[in-house]
Design an enzyme around this catalytic site. Structure first.
Site, PDB file in Angstrom:
ATOM      1  N   GLU A   1      11.338  10.944  15.865  1.00  0.00           N
ATOM      2  CA  GLU A   1      11.171  11.662  16.953  1.00  0.00           C
ATOM      3  C   GLU A   1      12.308  12.731  17.427  1.00  0.00           C
ATOM      4  O   GLU A   1      12.582  12.892  18.495  1.00  0.00           O
ATOM      5  CB  GLU A   1      10.717  10.976  18.248  1.00  0.00           C
ATOM      6  CG  GLU A   1       9.314  10.149  18.007  1.00  0.00           C
ATOM      7  CD  GLU A   1       8.718   9.709  19.154  1.00  0.00           C
ATOM      8  OE1 GLU A   1       9.434   9.570  20.208  1.00  0.00           O
ATOM      9  OE2 GLU A   1       7.617   9.248  19.253  1.00  0.00           O
TER      10      GLU A   1
ATOM     11  N   GLU B   1       3.688   6.388  14.358  1.00  0.00           N
ATOM     12  CA  GLU B   1       3.456   5.975  15.827  1.00  0.00           C
ATOM     13  C   GLU B   1       2.383   6.458  16.263  1.00  0.00           C
ATOM     14  O   GLU B   1       1.913   7.659  16.536  1.00  0.00           O
ATOM     15  CB  GLU B   1       4.656   6.365  16.632  1.00  0.00           C
ATOM     16  CG  GLU B   1       5.861   5.623  16.513  1.00  0.00           C
ATOM     17  CD  GLU B   1       6.761   5.739  17.811  1.00  0.00           C
ATOM     18  OE1 GLU B   1       6.431   6.204  18.863  1.00  0.00           O
ATOM     19  OE2 GLU B   1       8.089   5.613  17.358  1.00  0.00           O
TER      20      GLU B   1
END
Length: 352
Positions: free
Chosen positions: A161, A272
Site C-alpha cells: 500500500e 487485500e
C-alpha cells in the site's frame, strides 16, 4: 487500505488468450498477519508489537488448504527483517522466525507471497523520495530473493500500500526492486507491482499507477510475471475499518480495470480485500466481487483476503478461524465467499 496498527511462478497467458474464458482463478487464499503488527501507514514499525503467528499460523494454513485454498500472503515489516538496521543485512534470528511461516506455507500451498508491509516508507520517509535510497530498497529485495530464488511457489510483494508518493519516482523504486530480485536469481517467480493511493483497484488507472508501472520490466525487457498488485475494500471509504459493506466494487473498480488489463495484455492480483465476517452486506458484496474475478480470470490471477494469522476472532475484518490447534472452524465470510467462490461452492448469490 486498512489502517490498523496490528497491523509457483507461472508465465502470464500468451496474448491470444486475453479476453478468452479461463477455467478458474489460479489462486485463492488469505493473509496470515502478525509479523506486520506495529507497522502503521507512515512506515513506522514498533518491533515490540510484532506477534509472530507461530504454530497457530501453521495450523491455519493447513486448515485453509484442507478447505480448498492455495495461496497465502505473509506480511512482514522491513524493520523486523533487518532488526532496525536500515541498509544492513537481514537479521538471522528475525529472518528465521519469519522463514518458519514461509516454510509452513511452501510445504502445502501453491503460492506464498513475501510482502514488505511498509507503505513505501521507513520510519516516516518515502523510499527514493527523501527516505531510504533505491539502493537500500534493492538490497533488501536482493537478499530476500537470494534466499527464495529456488522456490517457484514464492511470489515477491514489492510493497504494501504505497500512498502519497510521486508515482513516476515510485515506479523507479519498484524497478530497482524488480531488477534486484531478478539479478539475485529469482528469474521467473511472480513479482507484484503496487501502485499509489494504497494500490486501490478503483484508482489504479486514474492515479497513473498503471501507466507508470507498465514501464517496469525484467532485465531482458519483458514484463513476464510482473503482475499489478491491487487492493479494494467494500466499506464506505475503502479503509477496511468498518464491519459493513456498501459496494461489490464491480462497476467502480474491477470492471474498468479488467478492460484496461485486456487492452494492455496485463494481469492483476487482488492481495487485500475483506469485510465484516458475519455482516450480511459483506456476505453478499464480497461474494459478488470475488465471483466477478472468477468470471474474469483471464486477467485476474487470484486473491488473498484480509486477514487471519495473529488477529483475534473479534477483529473487525477477522478471518481467523475459531478454535485452537488443528480443531478449527471458519468465519462465515470465509466459508461462503473466500472459500466458496474459489472452490465453486458459491452459486448465484446464495452460498453453500
Amino acid at each position: 487500505m486498512k489502517t490498523t496498527n496490528f497491523a509457483l511462478g507461472l508465465a502470464i497467458p500468451a496474448a491470444s488468450t486475453f479476453g478468452q474464458a479461463q477455467a478458474a482463478l489460479r489462486y485463492g487464499g488469505v493473509n496470515i498477519a502478525g509479523f506486520d503488527f506495529g507497522c502503521d501507514t507512515s512506515g513506522n514499525c514498533v518491533l515490540s508489537e510484532i506477534a509472530p503467528p507461530g504454530a497457530n499460523g501453521t495450523h491455519q494454513i493447513d486448515h485453509f488448504v484442507s478447505e480448498g485454498l492455495n495461496a497465502f500472503r505473509l506480511p512482514v515489516g522491513w524493520q523486523f527483517l533487518v532488526n532496525n538496521n536500515l541498509g544492513g543485512t537481514l537479521d538471522s534470528n528475525n529472518l528465521a522466525q519469519y522463514d518458519g511461516l514461509v516454510q509452513s506455507c511452501l510445504s502445502v500451498a501453491q503460492l506464498c507471497i513475501v510482502d514488505i508491509h511498509n507503505y513505501a516508507r521507513y520510519n516516516g520517509a518515502i523510499i527514493g523520495q527523501g527516505g531510504p535510497t533505491n539502493a537500500q530498497f534493492a538490497s533488501l529485495w536482493s537478499q530476500l530473493a537470494k534466499k527464495y530464488a529456488s522456490q517457484p511457489k514464492i511470489a515477491f510483494g514489492v510493497m504494501n500500500e504505497p500512498h502519497d508518493t510521486n508515482i513516476a519516482e515510485w515506479a523507479v523504486s519498484v524497478q530497482a526492486a524488480v531488477t534486484a530480485i531478478r539479478n539475485a536469481g529469482a528469474s521467473s517467480q511472480i513479482i507484484l507491482l503496487p501502485g499509489n493511493d494504497y494500490t486501490s483497484a478503483g484508482s489504479y488507472i486514474s492515479d497513473g499507477s498503471a501507466a507508470a508501472l507498465s514501464n517496469v520490466t525484467n532485465p531482458n525487457g519483458s514484463t513476464t510475471n510482473l503482475i499489478f498488485d491491487v487492493h479494494k475494500y467494500l466499506d464506505s471509504d475503502n479503509s477496511g475499518t468498518h464491519s459493513n459493506c456498501v459496494t461489490n466494487n464491480i462497476d467502480s473498480a474491477f470492471s474498468p480495470l479488467a478492460t484496461y488489463l485486456r487492452q494492455n495484455k496485463r494481469q492483476a492480483f487482488l492481495s487485500e480485500t475483506g469485510g465484516g465476517p458475519t455482516d450480511p452486506t459483506c456476505l453478499t458484496n464480497l461474494c459478488q466481487q470475488l465471483e466477478y474475478l472468477q468470471e474474469n480470470s483471464d486477467v485476474y490471477l487470484g486473491y488473498t483476503s484480509w486477514a487471519a494469522g495473529s488477529f483475534a476472532t473479534s477483529y473487525t475484518l477477522s478471518e481467523t478461524p475459531f478454535g485452537s490447534g488443528t480443531a478449527l472452524t471458519d468465519q462465515e465470510l470465509v466459508t461462503q465467499c473466500v472459500v466458496g467462490v474459489f472452490t465453486g461452492k458459491y452459486t448465484n448469490g446464495t452460498g453453500q
